[in-house]
Design a protein around this motif. Sequence first.
Motif, mmCIF file in Angstrom:
data_model
loop_
_atom_site.group_PDB
_atom_site.id
_atom_site.type_symbol
_atom_site.label_atom_id
_atom_site.label_comp_id
_atom_site.label_asym_id
_atom_site.label_seq_id
_atom_site.Cartn_x
_atom_site.Cartn_y
_atom_site.Cartn_z
ATOM 1 N N GLY A 1 6.629 13.093 -7.642
ATOM 2 C CA GLY A 1 6.924 11.888 -6.875
ATOM 3 C C GLY A 1 5.679 11.374 -6.180
ATOM 4 O O GLY A 1 4.667 12.073 -6.063
ATOM 5 N N ARG A 2 5.755 10.142 -5.728
ATOM 6 C CA ARG A 2 4.635 9.536 -5.024
ATOM 7 C C ARG A 2 5.163 8.640 -3.915
ATOM 8 O O ARG A 2 6.286 8.125 -3.979
ATOM 9 N N ASN B 1 -2.570 11.489 1.270
ATOM 10 C CA ASN B 1 -3.397 10.289 1.197
ATOM 11 C C ASN B 1 -3.845 9.928 2.606
ATOM 12 O O ASN B 1 -3.357 8.989 3.217
ATOM 13 N N GLY C 1 1.328 10.238 -0.009
ATOM 14 C CA GLY C 1 0.599 10.946 -1.042
ATOM 15 C C GLY C 1 1.440 11.215 -2.274
ATOM 16 O O GLY C 1 2.529 10.656 -2.438
ATOM 17 N N LYS C 2 0.931 12.075 -3.143
ATOM 18 C CA LYS C 2 1.617 12.433 -4.374
ATOM 19 C C LYS C 2 2.013 13.912 -4.343
ATOM 20 O O LYS C 2 1.337 14.729 -3.708
ATOM 21 N N GLU D 1 -0.335 13.876 -14.727
ATOM 22 C CA GLU D 1 0.832 13.013 -14.551
ATOM 23 C C GLU D 1 2.099 13.688 -15.061
ATOM 24 O O GLU D 1 3.196 13.404 -14.588
ATOM 25 N N TYR E 1 2.974 17.231 -6.832
ATOM 26 C CA TYR E 1 2.880 17.772 -8.176
ATOM 27 C C TYR E 1 3.564 19.134 -8.247
ATOM 28 O O TYR E 1 3.520 19.920 -7.295
ATOM 29 N N LEU F 1 3.682 15.352 -12.197
ATOM 30 C CA LEU F 1 3.941 14.535 -11.021
ATOM 31 C C LEU F 1 5.439 14.508 -10.715
ATOM 32 O O LEU F 1 6.254 14.121 -11.543
ATOM 33 N N LYS G 1 1.620 18.911 -2.368
ATOM 34 C CA LYS G 1 1.617 17.559 -1.796
ATOM 35 C C LYS G 1 0.193 17.185 -1.429
ATOM 36 O O LYS G 1 -0.369 17.693 -0.452
#
Length: 324
Positions: free
Chosen positions: A41-42, A65, A46-47, A36, A49, A39, A62
């Motif tokens: 953004g989300r 999801n 997806g997220k 985290e 990192y 991280l 990226k």
Amino acid sequence: MGKKAKALSKEEPPCLNYHRRIPYFELARATDNFSEDNLLGRGSIGKVYKGSLDGGLLVAVKVLNLEVERDSRSFDAECSTLGQVRHINLVKIISTCSNFEFKALVLEFMPNLSLDKWLYSQNQCLTLLQRINIMLDVSLGLDYLHHQHPHVIVHCDMKPSNILLDENMVAHISDFGIAKLMLIENKSTTSTNNIGTVGYMGPEYGSTGRVTIRGDVYSFGILLLELVTGKKPVDAMFSRKLSLRKWVRNAYPTAVMEIVDNNILRTELTNLQQHSDGVDILLRCLSSIIEVGLHCSKDLPNERLLMRDVVPRLQEIKNRVLVN
């Protein structure tokens, strides 16, 4: 060669690292096991990192999801194609990581993060010229995707969080091609309504779900209005009866200064004081931008400008600002 021609010719050479598929364990190590703390953004897709690859290269990872499919060949093929799309105003796709349970894009890292963070940060403020430069950068990137690349690429989700800024505050469009990846992974999907973002999607999406370059133009028009006003299209002040576009249109051209982002007025205060007609110069500039934004975001797709027509208009606005 003019500035526009130079900008359009600045296609990046293929990334030397793209042929090397990056294994999952290297991405896990690069991001401290997708911590985290890394991280960036989300979102619904997806997220993202921050990571440092084994060779020391800083990247953005990226993690998509997506519904997992046993066969990843179509995903990998499309990513390989996107990896060859090169332009100075597009975020580079460096590599991918794909297996039965995990899919990620490895992207060029942008140290100044997203336009969204700059527009709505308490500690950062964009000058008028920086905003115009960002508008022009994004228009050049979209013009390349729509008109310069051998195959038309529709972005489908143009918004401030998908515009990233490098160390020199040059804007780069991110997430181009994501819509097609979503359609590859979710074959039952018949439209992109689940990809676009409320407030930036053209009204035709709701009725037809059709994806065209003019949908991107609409989103770009809303982006211009947002850059001038500092208001998100989903701001609490807007409702079904009053949208960002209607609010701006009601103020144009007689009450433009009443809707301008206060940060613009603060950053331009010195310039306004140095010129006896400084307010008029600023008003003409902002009105010109708003005019382009309103033209791009018309309800009927065929009435909108094309990006190849937007680029010279924004270049002209920038030149007038520099002269004054």
